[in-house]
Design an enzyme around this catalytic site. Structure first.
Site, mmCIF file in Angstrom:
data_model
loop_
_atom_site.group_PDB
_atom_site.id
_atom_site.type_symbol
_atom_site.label_atom_id
_atom_site.label_comp_id
_atom_site.label_asym_id
_atom_site.label_seq_id
_atom_site.Cartn_x
_atom_site.Cartn_y
_atom_site.Cartn_z
ATOM 1 N N SER A 241 0.961 -1.095 0.009
ATOM 2 C CA SER A 241 -0.185 0.148 -0.043
ATOM 3 C C SER A 241 0.972 1.280 0.026
ATOM 4 O O SER A 241 0.708 2.342 -0.901
ATOM 5 C CB SER A 241 -0.864 -0.059 1.431
ATOM 6 O OG SER A 241 -0.192 -0.084 2.421
ATOM 7 N N HIS A 271 -1.993 -8.827 1.530
ATOM 8 C CA HIS A 271 -1.718 -7.548 2.415
ATOM 9 C C HIS A 271 -2.739 -7.290 3.271
ATOM 10 O O HIS A 271 -3.222 -8.214 3.999
ATOM 11 C CB HIS A 271 -1.309 -6.472 1.415
ATOM 12 C CG HIS A 271 -0.694 -5.168 1.894
ATOM 13 N ND1 HIS A 271 -0.117 -5.278 3.130
ATOM 14 C CD2 HIS A 271 -0.637 -3.996 1.411
ATOM 15 C CE1 HIS A 271 0.101 -3.943 3.368
ATOM 16 N NE2 HIS A 271 -0.235 -3.091 2.388
ATOM 17 N N HIS A 318 5.390 -12.725 7.258
ATOM 18 C CA HIS A 318 5.796 -11.422 6.719
ATOM 19 C C HIS A 318 6.967 -11.405 6.014
ATOM 20 O O HIS A 318 8.011 -12.325 6.107
ATOM 21 C CB HIS A 318 5.996 -10.754 7.932
ATOM 22 C CG HIS A 318 5.594 -9.395 7.656
ATOM 23 N ND1 HIS A 318 6.629 -8.379 7.202
ATOM 24 C CD2 HIS A 318 4.438 -8.320 7.950
ATOM 25 C CE1 HIS A 318 6.040 -7.089 7.151
ATOM 26 N NE2 HIS A 318 4.887 -7.308 7.471
ATOM 27 N N ARG A 327 2.628 -5.310 16.466
ATOM 28 C CA ARG A 327 1.124 -4.956 16.596
ATOM 29 C C ARG A 327 -0.006 -6.012 17.120
ATOM 30 O O ARG A 327 -1.067 -5.751 17.499
ATOM 31 C CB ARG A 327 0.672 -4.484 15.046
ATOM 32 C CG ARG A 327 1.559 -3.416 14.689
ATOM 33 C CD ARG A 327 1.595 -2.972 13.038
ATOM 34 N NE ARG A 327 1.991 -4.277 12.224
ATOM 35 C CZ ARG A 327 1.724 -4.125 10.967
ATOM 36 N NH1 ARG A 327 1.411 -3.183 10.251
ATOM 37 N NH2 ARG A 327 2.229 -5.434 10.245
ATOM 38 N N ASP A 373 -2.643 -8.684 11.227
ATOM 39 C CA ASP A 373 -4.052 -9.304 10.799
ATOM 40 C C ASP A 373 -4.691 -10.314 11.444
ATOM 41 O O ASP A 373 -5.712 -10.717 11.443
ATOM 42 C CB ASP A 373 -4.097 -9.208 9.098
ATOM 43 C CG ASP A 373 -3.733 -8.120 8.422
ATOM 44 O OD1 ASP A 373 -4.269 -6.941 8.833
ATOM 45 O OD2 ASP A 373 -2.794 -8.150 7.766
HETATM 46 N N1 HAX Z 1 1.007 -20.050 5.003
HETATM 47 C C1 HAX Z 1 1.415 -20.631 4.111
HETATM 48 N N2 HAX Z 1 2.379 -20.526 3.383
HETATM 49 C C2 HAX Z 1 3.206 -19.496 3.641
HETATM 50 C C3 HAX Z 1 2.788 -18.749 4.621
HETATM 51 C C4 HAX Z 1 1.479 -18.874 5.248
HETATM 52 N N3 HAX Z 1 1.341 -18.122 6.258
HETATM 53 N N4 HAX Z 1 3.730 -17.444 4.526
HETATM 54 C C5 HAX Z 1 4.584 -17.793 3.574
HETATM 55 N N5 HAX Z 1 4.206 -18.999 3.052
HETATM 56 C C6 HAX Z 1 5.025 -19.669 1.855
HETATM 57 C C7 HAX Z 1 4.887 -18.796 0.835
HETATM 58 O O1 HAX Z 1 3.658 -18.864 0.094
HETATM 59 C C8 HAX Z 1 6.091 -18.859 0.012
HETATM 60 O O2 HAX Z 1 5.588 -20.586 -0.772
HETATM 61 P P1 HAX Z 1 6.352 -20.894 -2.216
HETATM 62 O O3 HAX Z 1 7.629 -20.848 -2.332
HETATM 63 O O4 HAX Z 1 5.577 -21.918 -2.395
HETATM 64 O O5 HAX Z 1 5.882 -19.557 -3.122
HETATM 65 C C9 HAX Z 1 7.162 -19.709 0.983
HETATM 66 O O6 HAX Z 1 6.286 -19.891 2.205
HETATM 67 C C10 HAX Z 1 7.932 -18.669 1.399
HETATM 68 O O7 HAX Z 1 7.462 -17.393 1.622
HETATM 69 P P2 HAX Z 1 8.312 -16.320 2.443
HETATM 70 O O8 HAX Z 1 9.642 -15.780 1.856
HETATM 71 O O9 HAX Z 1 8.209 -16.773 3.858
HETATM 72 O O10 HAX Z 1 7.087 -15.122 2.636
HETATM 73 P P3 HAX Z 1 6.843 -13.825 1.612
HETATM 74 O O11 HAX Z 1 7.739 -12.934 1.951
HETATM 75 O O12 HAX Z 1 7.056 -14.339 0.078
HETATM 76 O O13 HAX Z 1 5.194 -13.639 1.515
HETATM 77 C C11 HAX Z 1 3.500 -13.083 2.989
HETATM 78 C C12 HAX Z 1 4.799 -12.942 2.781
HETATM 79 C C13 HAX Z 1 2.956 -12.270 4.238
HETATM 80 C C14 HAX Z 1 2.846 -12.718 1.498
HETATM 81 C C15 HAX Z 1 3.210 -14.623 3.451
HETATM 82 O O14 HAX Z 1 3.718 -14.800 4.648
HETATM 83 C C16 HAX Z 1 1.682 -14.758 3.413
HETATM 84 O O15 HAX Z 1 1.100 -15.089 2.520
HETATM 85 N N6 HAX Z 1 1.009 -14.936 4.820
HETATM 86 C C17 HAX Z 1 -0.459 -15.006 4.645
HETATM 87 C C18 HAX Z 1 -1.430 -13.609 4.152
HETATM 88 C C19 HAX Z 1 -1.145 -12.574 5.211
HETATM 89 O O16 HAX Z 1 -1.179 -12.839 6.377
HETATM 90 N N7 HAX Z 1 -0.741 -11.439 4.704
HETATM 91 C C20 HAX Z 1 -0.698 -10.209 5.547
HETATM 92 C C21 HAX Z 1 0.632 -9.929 5.679
HETATM 93 C C22 HAX Z 1 1.037 -8.633 6.724
HETATM 94 C C23 HAX Z 1 0.648 -7.440 5.981
HETATM 95 O O17 HAX Z 1 0.741 -6.973 5.014
HETATM 96 N N8 HAX Z 1 -0.742 -6.937 6.534
HETATM 97 O O18 HAX Z 1 -1.465 -6.014 6.005
#
Ligand code: HAX
Length: 445
Positions: A241, A271, A318, A327, A373
């Site tokens: 964002s 996000h 994250h 938070r 979240d």
């Molecule tokens: N559940 C399952 N798998 C997860 C995971 C979770 N909560 N978090 C990461 N992974 C997976 C990723 O999908 C990725 O898989 P692939 O290699 O198969 O693509 C792998 O683990 C490595 O990911 P990472 O390097 O640890 O995490 P990223 O930096 O790529 O992604 C995210 C960060 C927040 C997008 C990710 O942890 C996620 O999808 N979390 C769940 C959604 C979520 O809670 N989002 C909110 C984040 C905070 C925010 O912005 N708030 O507004």
């Protein structure tokens, strides 16, 4: 010029001069390298942005102008008889680089109250959309609709000089922040309260007025709203964002266009929409297990099932953080302090016991801990705000504080249009083949 604005501009001059001198003297200094996985991997760990308002540390979490969330819950002024900081205070801190007094906070609050009148056509735009429109779509559209009022766009058309860009941007930012709660509450009442709208009460602070217009006039909801709007306010510059708003703003799109872009990014499930997804996931778990309060063993099985279906566990993980999000901890603390037993909050706290070891055991997930979240929806549900599709709009009201304070700074310092380079895979392969460099560590985030 109003007094608040004049104080900001006068105080900022020394910092702007310092930033410019630093930039000039160190233009050729190298501060890091990056590797192929970072180029494909969403630029994680590459420092390529200036954001003055806050900085995220992977281990410690966010600091707003140097202050942690626990410090700010202690130091920021509160409403009279209130227990949580007023979000006006964190805005003042991020804008001015100075902790506000109670009077400073009241000055911001009164300033916003004066600016809070939303043009009628914005409501017409919201009303024109079908009731099944997602609240974040309406929120983004409403922000765009307010762009008709942009002072920056008017000034640009009239030929404003570059050094003065910050001034109409300040006006747009203050007007936009002042109007967001009214617009957000209107969307809520339109979608979920049969179009029965509630007029703002200019005597209330920004967060309390938002709670009031949503239809929740209790001290408890106002207290939660003040905390909620404070802790979601900023998370440095690289999150989707903030970065979208910054990127669009760098083309000299005004605050409305820039912030709407940011909100379109916040509406993604990886996000800000994760706050809605968390509650949806919990509801699906309860339905699947046919039980309101599953045991830790049942939760564990459900987490594994979700993962086996190729889905993420919302609210966990994250891109930068490597510990429990402060938070999340602030909200857990709030629940323990002000709320007795609540089944959904209890479930959220037990999910926190169960999920990290499971995610931690899967080697690839870099951060098994909860983010902001994972908790917020359960607190809102406790007070009867059950419409989880709406939760990201509340996040969006808060995020304006940091992202838009930064937009004023970007204009004041004169940051240029953002234009990172990209490369084709073919060219990258050639570069890698001819490189004599050893693999490098990721730059610190
Ligand atoms: N559940 C399952 N798998 C997860 C995971 C979770 N909560 N978090 C990461 N992974 C997976 C990723 O999908 C990725 O898989 P692939 O290699 O198969 O693509 C792998 O683990 C490595 O990911 P990472 O390097 O640890 O995490 P990223 O930096 O790529 O992604 C995210 C960060 C927040 C997008 C990710 O942890 C996620 O999808 N979390 C769940 C959604 C979520 O809670 N989002 C909110 C984040 C905070 C925010 O912005 N708030 O507004």
């Amino acid at each position: 010029m109003d007094k608040l604005k004049e104080r900001f501009y006068q105080n900022a001059q020394a910092m702007v001069a310092d930033i410019k001198a630093f930039q000039k003297e160190n233009a050729d200094k190298k501060v890091g390298e990056y590797n192929v996985s970072q180029i494909y991997g969403g630029m994680h760990g590459i420092i390529g942005l200036i954001t003055e308002t806050s900085k995220l540390d992977p281990e410690e979490g966010i600091r707003f102008r140097g202050y942690t969330i626990p410090e700010l819950r202690e130091k920021l002024p509160r409403a009279q008889g209130g227990f949580e900081p007023l979000p006006e205070g964190i805005f003042y801190l991020m804008l001015m680089n100075d902790l506000p007094t109670f009077d400073d906070v009241m000055e911001v609050s009164n300033n916003w109250a004066r600016r809070a009148i939303v043009p009628k056509h914005v409501f017409t735009v919201i009303d024109a959309m079908p009731l099944h429109t997602h609240p974040m779509t309406l929120f983004s559209m409403a922000i765009e609709a307010m762009q008709t009022e942009s002072e920056f766009t008017k000034a640009y058309r009239n030929g404003i000089a570059k050094k003065d860009y910050w001034d109409p941007t300040y006006e747009d930012v203050m007007n936009l922040i002042a109007r967001l709660p009214r617009v957000a509450a209107y969307i809520y009442r339109r979608l979920y309260r049969e179009d029965k709208h509630i007029e703002p009460d200019p005597k209330l602070d920004w967060a309390a007025n938002y709670a009031h217009m949503l239809g929740y006039d209790t001290l408890e909801v106002k207290r939660l709203m003040r905390l909620y709007l404070t802790i979601h306010a900023d998370h440095e510059g690289g999150n989707v964002s903030a970065h979208s708003a910054h990127l669009v703003g760098s083309a000299l799109s005004d605050a409305y266009l820039s912030y709407a872009a940011g909100m379109n990014g916040l509406a993604g499930p990886l996000h800000g929409l994760a706050n809605q997804e968390v509650i949806l996931w919990i509801k699906h778990m309860q339905k699947d297990l046919d039980c309101e309060s599953p045991t830790n063993e049942q939760i564990s099985q459900y987490v594994k099932k979700t993962m086996a279906e190729g889905k993420v566990i919302p609210g966990y993980g994250h891109a930068v953080l490597r510990k429990t999000d402060p938070r999340f901890t602030a909200q857990m603390d709030f629940a323990k302090k002000y709320i007795g037993f609540d089944p959904v909050i209890d479930l959220v706290h037990r999910i926190y016991e169960v999920v990290p070891p499971i995610l931690g055991s899967i080697g690839k997930i870099k951060n098994p801990w909860p983010n902001v979240d994972a908790h917020s929806g359960a607190l809102l549900m406790h007070y009867g705000i059950n419409e989880y599709d709406y939760y990201t709009v509340m996040f969006g009201v808060s995020r304006a504080l940091g992202v838009l304070a930064q937009l004023i700074w970007s204009r004041l310092v004169g940051l240029p249009i953002e234009r990172p380079g990209s490369i084709t895979t073919d060219l990258l392969k050639k570069k890698v083949a001819t490189s004599t460099q050893k693999p490098v560590e990721k730059a610190a985030t």
